[in-house]
Design a protein around this motif. Structure first.
Motif, mmCIF file in Angstrom:
data_model
loop_
_atom_site.group_PDB
_atom_site.id
_atom_site.type_symbol
_atom_site.label_atom_id
_atom_site.label_comp_id
_atom_site.label_asym_id
_atom_site.label_seq_id
_atom_site.Cartn_x
_atom_site.Cartn_y
_atom_site.Cartn_z
ATOM 1 N N GLY A 1 0.821 -1.202 0.000
ATOM 2 C CA GLY A 1 0.000 0.000 0.000
ATOM 3 C C GLY A 1 0.851 1.246 0.000
ATOM 4 O O GLY A 1 2.076 1.195 -0.115
ATOM 5 N N ARG A 2 0.190 2.376 0.116
ATOM 6 C CA ARG A 2 0.944 3.634 0.192
ATOM 7 C C ARG A 2 0.212 4.627 1.081
ATOM 8 O O ARG A 2 -1.018 4.653 1.141
ATOM 9 C CB ARG A 2 1.158 4.221 -1.208
ATOM 10 C CG ARG A 2 -0.103 4.783 -1.809
ATOM 11 C CD ARG A 2 0.109 5.409 -3.176
ATOM 12 N NE ARG A 2 -1.100 5.192 -3.959
ATOM 13 C CZ ARG A 2 -1.156 5.194 -5.286
ATOM 14 N NH1 ARG A 2 -0.070 5.415 -5.988
ATOM 15 N NH2 ARG A 2 -2.302 4.980 -5.900
ATOM 16 N N GLN A 3 1.018 5.412 1.750
ATOM 17 C CA GLN A 3 0.512 6.507 2.570
ATOM 18 C C GLN A 3 0.488 7.755 1.695
ATOM 19 O O GLN A 3 1.507 8.095 1.096
ATOM 20 C CB GLN A 3 1.460 6.704 3.773
ATOM 21 C CG GLN A 3 1.087 7.845 4.693
ATOM 22 C CD GLN A 3 -0.048 7.436 5.639
ATOM 23 O OE1 GLN A 3 -1.092 6.941 5.208
ATOM 24 N NE2 GLN A 3 0.149 7.655 6.911
ATOM 25 N N SER A 4 -0.646 8.395 1.625
ATOM 26 C CA SER A 4 -0.737 9.590 0.790
ATOM 27 C C SER A 4 0.304 10.622 1.259
ATOM 28 O O SER A 4 0.364 10.972 2.431
ATOM 29 C CB SER A 4 -2.150 10.175 0.890
ATOM 30 O OG SER A 4 -2.234 11.349 0.129
ATOM 31 N N GLY A 5 1.129 11.069 0.327
ATOM 32 C CA GLY A 5 2.187 12.011 0.678
ATOM 33 C C GLY A 5 3.306 11.415 1.501
ATOM 34 O O GLY A 5 4.176 12.148 1.983
ATOM 35 N N GLY A 6 3.281 10.098 1.671
ATOM 36 C CA GLY A 6 4.305 9.458 2.502
ATOM 37 C C GLY A 6 4.901 8.243 1.823
ATOM 38 O O GLY A 6 5.102 8.240 0.605
ATOM 39 N N ALA A 7 5.175 7.256 2.620
ATOM 40 C CA ALA A 7 5.924 6.091 2.145
ATOM 41 C C ALA A 7 5.029 5.108 1.401
ATOM 42 O O ALA A 7 3.822 5.060 1.606
ATOM 43 C CB ALA A 7 6.557 5.386 3.346
ATOM 44 N N VAL A 8 5.659 4.316 0.533
ATOM 45 C CA VAL A 8 5.009 3.080 0.107
ATOM 46 C C VAL A 8 5.333 2.030 1.166
ATOM 47 O O VAL A 8 6.353 2.121 1.853
ATOM 48 C CB VAL A 8 5.479 2.590 -1.277
ATOM 49 C CG1 VAL A 8 5.076 3.558 -2.375
ATOM 50 C CG2 VAL A 8 6.961 2.326 -1.293
ATOM 51 N N VAL A 9 4.432 1.071 1.293
ATOM 52 C CA VAL A 9 4.576 0.068 2.354
ATOM 53 C C VAL A 9 4.597 -1.321 1.742
ATOM 54 O O VAL A 9 3.612 -1.757 1.132
ATOM 55 C CB VAL A 9 3.429 0.179 3.382
ATOM 56 C CG1 VAL A 9 3.579 -0.894 4.453
ATOM 57 C CG2 VAL A 9 3.394 1.571 3.995
ATOM 58 N N PHE A 10 5.730 -1.978 1.875
ATOM 59 C CA PHE A 10 5.857 -3.378 1.495
ATOM 60 C C PHE A 10 5.746 -4.184 2.790
ATOM 61 O O PHE A 10 6.705 -4.241 3.571
ATOM 62 C CB PHE A 10 7.217 -3.658 0.864
ATOM 63 C CG PHE A 10 7.485 -2.932 -0.431
ATOM 64 C CD1 PHE A 10 7.203 -3.538 -1.648
ATOM 65 C CD2 PHE A 10 8.015 -1.643 -0.435
ATOM 66 C CE1 PHE A 10 7.458 -2.872 -2.851
ATOM 67 C CE2 PHE A 10 8.270 -0.985 -1.624
ATOM 68 C CZ PHE A 10 7.989 -1.592 -2.834
ATOM 69 N N ALA A 11 4.597 -4.750 3.040
ATOM 70 C CA ALA A 11 4.435 -5.564 4.245
ATOM 71 C C ALA A 11 4.566 -7.026 3.820
ATOM 72 O O ALA A 11 3.649 -7.608 3.242
ATOM 73 C CB ALA A 11 3.090 -5.284 4.904
ATOM 74 N N LEU A 12 5.742 -7.573 4.094
ATOM 75 C CA LEU A 12 6.094 -8.887 3.563
ATOM 76 C C LEU A 12 5.853 -9.960 4.619
ATOM 77 O O LEU A 12 6.037 -9.719 5.813
ATOM 78 C CB LEU A 12 7.575 -8.907 3.172
ATOM 79 C CG LEU A 12 8.060 -7.739 2.307
ATOM 80 C CD1 LEU A 12 9.546 -7.872 2.011
ATOM 81 C CD2 LEU A 12 7.272 -7.646 1.015
ATOM 82 N N PRO A 13 5.452 -11.155 4.180
ATOM 83 C CA PRO A 13 5.334 -12.246 5.138
ATOM 84 C C PRO A 13 6.679 -12.508 5.799
ATOM 85 O O PRO A 13 7.730 -12.283 5.208
ATOM 86 C CB PRO A 13 4.880 -13.429 4.289
ATOM 87 C CG PRO A 13 4.928 -12.994 2.864
ATOM 88 C CD PRO A 13 5.096 -11.530 2.818
ATOM 89 N N GLY A 14 6.656 -13.009 7.034
ATOM 90 C CA GLY A 14 7.861 -13.046 7.838
ATOM 91 C C GLY A 14 8.741 -14.274 7.699
ATOM 92 O O GLY A 14 9.867 -14.282 8.196
ATOM 93 N N ASN A 15 8.257 -15.328 7.041
ATOM 94 C CA ASN A 15 9.157 -16.444 6.804
ATOM 95 C C ASN A 15 10.331 -15.944 5.979
ATOM 96 O O ASN A 15 10.137 -15.227 4.990
ATOM 97 C CB ASN A 15 8.430 -17.567 6.054
ATOM 98 C CG ASN A 15 7.808 -18.581 7.000
ATOM 99 O OD1 ASN A 15 8.339 -18.842 8.072
ATOM 100 N ND2 ASN A 15 6.682 -19.140 6.600
ATOM 101 N N PRO A 16 11.554 -16.295 6.361
ATOM 102 C CA PRO A 16 12.698 -15.601 5.763
ATOM 103 C C PRO A 16 12.780 -15.714 4.242
ATOM 104 O O PRO A 16 13.122 -14.732 3.571
ATOM 105 C CB PRO A 16 13.917 -16.238 6.445
ATOM 106 C CG PRO A 16 13.414 -17.428 7.181
ATOM 107 C CD PRO A 16 11.967 -17.205 7.439
ATOM 108 N N VAL A 17 12.465 -16.865 3.691
ATOM 109 C CA VAL A 17 12.552 -16.980 2.230
ATOM 110 C C VAL A 17 11.453 -16.156 1.569
ATOM 111 O O VAL A 17 11.653 -15.545 0.514
ATOM 112 C CB VAL A 17 12.505 -18.459 1.788
ATOM 113 C CG1 VAL A 17 12.582 -18.572 0.274
ATOM 114 C CG2 VAL A 17 13.651 -19.240 2.436
#
Lengths: 412, 412
Positions: free
Chosen positions: B287-303
């Motif tokens: 997603g993205r914050q308007s006027g702010g960062a894009v957000v890559f929220a990735l699953p936590g398993n390392p691979v």
């Protein structure tokens, strides 16, 4: 004049492993590891739940039970609590340690839930697990405690950083960065901030070499000397003792202002060779100061300087960061890879020819090398459109399109 | 759940060129140029002597003259002085500007010299020049003043540094580094300096992501939050406004501690997608914050974290450093190259499969991809022996040995 192979052998013979230093792990990113990293625990260290859902005994499932009373809920980071009742289950989250008397996890996607009148939550398995251990990442499935994970000599790339963090290597031994002095010589050169007169040019080789040394993991300081034997005799000794490698450009050919070979001799630098059977870059002079730096004195034409750096100096810098006995010029140490020539090339002199090429993947996965139209060793701009240089061996004149040759890449 | 192609399109749609900044040239090494570099003078800027030797008129040579009186000696860096006498020559060094009334250089190797009784030095041509202009690197032979040399969007590698120095670009406009916050979540994670309890593990994803962001030219700071909605709601806003990209790992799946999608919604981050038809890494939220960062929220398993970073976040970071309108995911921007599968691979689910592979050149110049034996998305150690991952498209189940597929490299 010696061959390229003999020059390579002599350059390789001077490699001494640089000392190690200890860095906190984040600062060690990109550096060359100088110790083995081993697993301090099994990988994974416990029977790790791999999906969010419900943990149970596979035997109950195999005996036909589909509905399970949920005894507790366990999150990642919580100590596992065995199920009290053999027919019960634990609602459980990814990353949790599986309780010792459970063996299988059914993921949420394959479950339904209900809460009975007493407020007890029950889970019903809709899609049975195919075997015990389903959705469990079994302790030691990947690596055992004590296993060698990352051997000394490996570059600490992101995957190695993750593994080092996992095994608690908060401080790691890495190779000290090579210290390189890059030195341009030539009275025709003016600083880049100056407007050159008609017969002058700006200094560019030193910055080029500095950037190339940085890419090889080195620290690099830039110097300039005029074509003046007295200035060279005065300035070079501090570089010969204060650095691991001195990379000079210019002053090694047959001209009346080419004072470097004689000056280096006077300063006590042992000459290992002067002139290599190669084009460009034939006047390359190489030597070493006892107890001090190795000296790459490269011809000053920019393409000659550049090609010699990537062919000899970069592999030296990479090898010096390795532990003892690593293979000089291997692919991992800046060495060449095979590529397919896309056009005929003819080169008649019985010396090695370094041919600038652009590189790109063919649709069949082959690395294709297309010769660049280049104006010779002074044509600096030809480096912009090239990504490497083929090494054309001296014993052959015609290299037909389709020939597989070794290419030294200077761009990835 | 959307396809990998659709997810790629949506990630690409959020790329905005980062602002430019001005750096002195040495500090700009490795950065992405944001202005065109043009030739301020011809390349070479004068008729440049390419060999040490003797400059003369070709016409005299062609008329049969072999011995020439040496009128003067000219070093590189000295203003050129025309020969007074049409039958005379100038002894001259590599890098010098050819005097205006001379046109050809005979190198020392093809000359002999004598000094007469009057002390006058003479040079005799032993090997005549094949044509006028021999051993002269003619003004503007390579590039003309005003020519575009290095277009905006190019990485300043050593060759570009040399050319920038030559044209006097002492200060250059480059893309500001992307500012990345990498955030790990998960109550099971302890700092790398601590001894984990049996059911805990050390934090590794944040450092892995930080190192990977550095490799993509970014600044990256590491943060950690517990699986606590209140802590996330309090800590995330500063990251969403203070960074160009926030890369999270963990907390996006179906578990009861997976608070991130809801928390990001509450904080006003626009969700562009959640869940991608891929393995590993399906629960990826973007997603993205308007006027702010894009957000890559990735699953936590390392691979999963790792593959998603290289498949989506790294191309984003590289594209953001480019000028407007550059092709997202091209090879130069971290995109895939063709490689040849060395073994059959079967993958039945109708989703994209990212298959870890080791990579090496075959003797015929093809890039060979050999599948790694990997224990799934939790098998961090499988990344150590891999150099990339194949992208196996969803519409196919069997990929026979010999198939050419796209591989995303994470090692060079």
């Amino acid at each position: 004049m010696i061959s390229v192979d003999e020059a390579t052998r002599l350059v390789a013979s001077t490699v001494q492993p640089l000392p190690s230093e200890y860095l906190s792990l984040p600062l060690a990113a990109g550096r060359i590891l100088r110790e083995d990293l081993r697993a301090d625990r099994d990988f994974p260290p416990f029977n790790r739940v791999a999906m969010d859902g419900m943990a149970l005994r596979y035997a109950a499932l195999a005996a036909g039970q589909t509905e399970f009373r949920i005894e507790s809920t366990q999150f990642a980071g919580q100590p596992p609590v065995p199920a009290q009742d053999a027919a019960a289950a634990v609602e459980i989250m990814t990353g949790a340690a599986l309780p010792s008397n459970l063996d299988t996890v059914i993921r949420y996607e394959d479950l339904t839930f209900r809460t009975d009148d007493a407020g007890q939550r029950w889970g019903t398995v809709q899609v049975p697990a195919p075997h015990a251990g389903h959705n469990v990442h079994t302790q030691a499935a990947d690596r055992h405690r004590g296993d060698l994970l990352v051997p000394a000599g490996t570059r600490l790339e992101p995957a190695e950083m993750a593994v080092a963090a996992t095994v608690g290597a908060a401080t790691v031994a890495v190779a000290r960065r090579p210290r390189v002095a890059v030195v341009s010589t030539g009275d025709e050169l003016v600083p880049i901030t100056e407007q050159p007169q008609a017969h002058q040019i700006r200094r560019s080789n030193a910055l080029m070499l500095q950037a190339a040394a940085w890419q090889a993991g080195a620290e690099a300081e830039a110097f300039h000397f005029d074509d003046d034997p007295a200035a060279l005799r005065q300035g070079l000794p501090a570089l010969l003792t204060g650095f691991d490698a001195v990379v000079l450009s210019g002053g090694v050919s047959k001209g009346k202002a080419d004072f470097l070979p004689e000056t280096l001799r006077v300063l006590g630098v042992e000459q290992l060779f002067h002139e290599v059977g190669q084009r460009p870059g034939k006047p390359f002079w190489f030597g070493r100061q006892s107890g001090g730096a190795v000296v790459f004195a490269l011809p000053g034409n920019p393409v000659s300087t550049f090609v010699n750096f990537y062919r000899y100096a970069r592999p030296w810098l990479l090898a010096a960061q390795q532990p003892e006995g690593t293979n000089f010029g291997s692919v991992a140490l800046g060495g060449p890879v095979p590529a397919v020539l896309t056009e005929d090339v003819v080169f008649k002199p019985r010396i090695t020819h370094f041919k600038l090429v652009s590189l790109g993947p063919g649709p069949d996965g082959r690395l294709l090398a297309t010769p660049e139209r280049a104006g010779g060793s002074g044509d600096m701009a030809s480096l912009l459109t090239s990504a490497g240089f083929l090494e054309l061996p001296p014993e052959q004149e015609l290299f037909p399109a389709g020939t597989v040759l070794r290419v030294w890449r200077f761009r990835q």
